[in-house]
Design a protein around this motif. Sequence first.
Motif, PDB file in Angstrom:
ATOM      1  N   MET A  57      32.285  19.521 -46.695  1.00  0.00           N
ATOM      2  CA  MET A  57      31.829  20.540 -45.762  1.00  0.00           C
ATOM      3  C   MET A  57      32.826  20.728 -44.621  1.00  0.00           C
ATOM      4  SD  MET A  57      27.737  19.659 -45.663  1.00  0.00           S
ATOM      5  CE  MET A  57      27.341  20.993 -44.540  1.00  0.00           C
ATOM      6  N   ILE A  66      32.574  29.194 -47.179  1.00  0.00           N
ATOM      7  CA  ILE A  66      31.199  28.706 -47.228  1.00  0.00           C
ATOM      8  C   ILE A  66      31.184  27.366 -47.959  1.00  0.00           C
ATOM      9  CG2 ILE A  66      28.870  29.162 -48.072  1.00  0.00           C
ATOM     10  CD1 ILE A  66      29.483  32.129 -47.884  1.00  0.00           C
ATOM     11  N   PHE A  70      26.278  24.535 -49.986  1.00  0.00           N
ATOM     12  CA  PHE A  70      25.312  25.595 -49.711  1.00  0.00           C
ATOM     13  C   PHE A  70      25.174  26.571 -50.879  1.00  0.00           C
ATOM     14  CE2 PHE A  70      26.274  25.264 -44.884  1.00  0.00           C
ATOM     15  CZ  PHE A  70      25.618  24.049 -44.847  1.00  0.00           C
ATOM     16  N   THR A  71      26.126  26.566 -51.782  1.00  0.00           N
ATOM     17  CA  THR A  71      26.110  27.523 -52.888  1.00  0.00           C
ATOM     18  C   THR A  71      25.749  26.890 -54.221  1.00  0.00           C
ATOM     19  OG1 THR A  71      28.498  27.216 -53.242  1.00  0.00           O
ATOM     20  CG2 THR A  71      27.826  28.955 -51.724  1.00  0.00           C
ATOM     21  N   LEU A  76      23.737  19.197 -53.105  1.00  0.00           N
ATOM     22  CA  LEU A  76      22.729  18.701 -52.194  1.00  0.00           C
ATOM     23  C   LEU A  76      21.638  17.936 -52.949  1.00  0.00           C
ATOM     24  CD1 LEU A  76      21.728  18.558 -49.303  1.00  0.00           C
ATOM     25  CD2 LEU A  76      20.569  20.755 -49.646  1.00  0.00           C
TER      26      LEU A  76
END
Length: 251
Positions: A57, A66, A70-71, A76
């Motif tokens: 990140m 990005i 998150f994509t 995660l």
Amino acid sequence: MPTSSLGPEVIEIWFRAVDVTGVFCAAVIGAKLARERRFDAVGFATLAVISALGGGMTRDVLLQQIPVAFTDPFYLGGALLGATVAFFWRLESKWTNRMITVADALCLGCWAATGAQKTLALGLGVLPAMMMGLTTAVGGSIIRDVMVGKIPKIFGGANLYATPAATSAVIMVVFFKLNMPVLGMALSIIAALIFVLLAQWRGWVLPEALDLSINLTPRQFRQLLRLRDTKPQDSKDTNPVTKDKNTSGSD
């Protein structure tokens, strides 16, 4: 046609599997630290996510992209799964630790190579690629240790970790310049695995700073300056050539 079209897809899936596996193992390592500090479930999840995704990140933010966490839900999800596993099981057996070490070494090379490749693909130079490779590989562990008030292990007192990551980043840079990024990724992962396992086995560490001290009082410093100022005059007076010229001039 089918082989050429499926080949890169299969390779990409394989590398992605290694990447997500590394996320899981890094999350377990972070969650094990949370267990040592007797944190609650929120602490487990926080340290696991930071440990697993913090480096990537940070890299993506610095590259103005990005974050992949998150994509892609697998990243995660893998981090939270690692936190959950470490929350319910201690995972302190010898073979469990060995498996985590191997998987962590694999992801170290993968992350270092990924960071370097992404940076070079954006048109940046070799040094930024090296920095982003290291940031991706060890950034999460640094943030994790700082959050719990520990000095990061890569700063000393532990087996080599940042050095294998730097080696993997160099390999990726070389093969990216040769237009062979896939081979570079594979060799980076293998090199990191071998390097980390050898460092664990042989106990390799980087040398510490030498304990040398120079004590010079102000009076001694003034004496050195005085000697420096008087040396040219002394050498001029004792120079035989100058002395002969002065003597001949007087005759």
